[in-house]
Design an enzyme around this catalytic site. Structure first.
Site, short mmCIF file in Angstrom:
data_model
loop_
_atom_site.label_atom_id
_atom_site.label_comp_id
_atom_site.label_asym_id
_atom_site.label_seq_id
_atom_site.Cartn_x
_atom_site.Cartn_y
_atom_site.Cartn_z
NE ARG A 1 -3.67 -2.42 -0.02
CZ ARG A 1 -3.40 -3.55 -0.69
NH1 ARG A 1 -2.32 -3.64 -1.44
NH2 ARG A 1 -4.22 -4.58 -0.63
CB SER B 1 -10.16 -3.16 2.96
OG SER B 1 -9.50 -3.69 4.07
CD GLU C 1 -6.17 -1.13 2.04
OE1 GLU C 1 -6.72 -1.23 0.94
OE2 GLU C 1 -5.96 -2.10 2.79
#
Length: 299
Positions: A170, A220, A290
């Protein structure tokens, strides 16, 4: 040159626009100024003008993995969704930053090119996928990237190789530099179209089965700590289904927070902080988001 001068040149710049119209959570305060450039020339003029006039600049792709605080964003917000061309050149797909990664994956499949199947249901833009090194079901954006074309805040065009981009979980180089992704070149492999589409359809069916796609959400919310899964921890902590205001930890997938109706960004953030606090207390782990969280709190 000022922003008002750009408006005279035909570049539309709106004022005080609620960003909740564009985010996947349907939350977020207003943009002081908002523009949708049609091409690289318009984008460069906007970026250089903000740079020269020291105006804060925020770049947004498809706003799918994003929470914008209720106070909104000062300065200029640029949304790149109009810069969405996708081209196929032999075994390569070149997509502008505003194209969706889903459209890019299906364009590749239509040309019998394999490698982007994992992205068949990711709702973000190509620019966002590169920025976040988006991934799903064992695939990551970095696995197929050959080259990324960017625009610096001062107006310089640069090209980065996959190695240059410093991809990790990420993360990518442009998170550090502030460079704006213009387009990405994906290096793919020939395969049978029916097999590629079958894989994509399977992953989309899996996503529909597991994820709360019937409600607005930012996907998410948390990064996965090494050796742990976020959803089961939230369930064990007794927080699945927990609701603050209009924001609820999903009863279908505990790693998602959904807008059950009239949620604010503050509702989302309060629930995120509650989950982080409970997981730290119960498991001794720090949960990191995230989802990107930007903007100002509401006065």
């Amino acid at each position: 040159m000022k922003l008002t001068d750009l408006a005279k040149e035909g570049i539309e710049i709106r004022r005080q626009v609620p960003l909740s119209k564009y985010t996947f959570t349907k939350t977020g305060g207003p943009a002081e100024f908002l523009a949708f450039p049609q091409n690289e020339t318009e984008l460069k003029k906007l970026v250089v003008t903000t740079y020269n006039n020291k105006i804060p600049l925020t770049i947004i792709g498809n706003a799918s993995n994003l929470i914008i605080r209720d106070g909104g964003i000062s300065g200029l917000v640029i949304i790149l969704t109009n810069m969405n061309q996708i081209k196929v050149q032999k075994t390569k797909v070149i997509a502008q930053a505003g194209a969706t990664i889903v459209d890019t994956a299906f364009t590749a499949a239509g040309s019998c090119l394999s490698g982007l199947e994992f992205a068949a249901g990711i709702p973000g833009s190509v620019g966002g996928a590169v920025f976040m090194n988006a991934g799903a079901y064992g695939g990551e954006t970095c696995n197929t990237i050959e080259n990324v074309k960017v625009l610096t805040r001062s107006g310089e065009i640069k090209n980065y190789s996959r190695k240059d981009m410093k991809f990790s979980y990420r993360h990518s180089l442009v998170q550090e530099t502030g460079d704006i992704v213009l387009e990405a070149t994906f290096a793919l492999k020939n395969d049978v179209k029916s097999r590629i589409l079958a894989d994509m359809n399977y992953l989309n069916a899996l996503r529909k089965y597991k994820q709360p796609l019937e409600y607005p959400s930012c996907g998410s919310v948390f990064k996965r700590p090494a050796g742990h899964y976020v959803g089961p921890m939230i369930i064990q902590a007794g927080l699945q289904g927990k609701q603050i205001g209009g924001a609820q930890d999903s009863t279908k997938h505990a790693g998602f927070i959904v807008n059950k109706g009239n949620a604010t960004a503050t509702d989302y953030l309060d629930l995120i902080h509650l989950i982080q606090k409970r997981i730290k207390s119960q498991f001794g782990l720090d949960l990191h988001t995230e989802v990107r969280i930007i903007g100002k709190p509401k006065d």
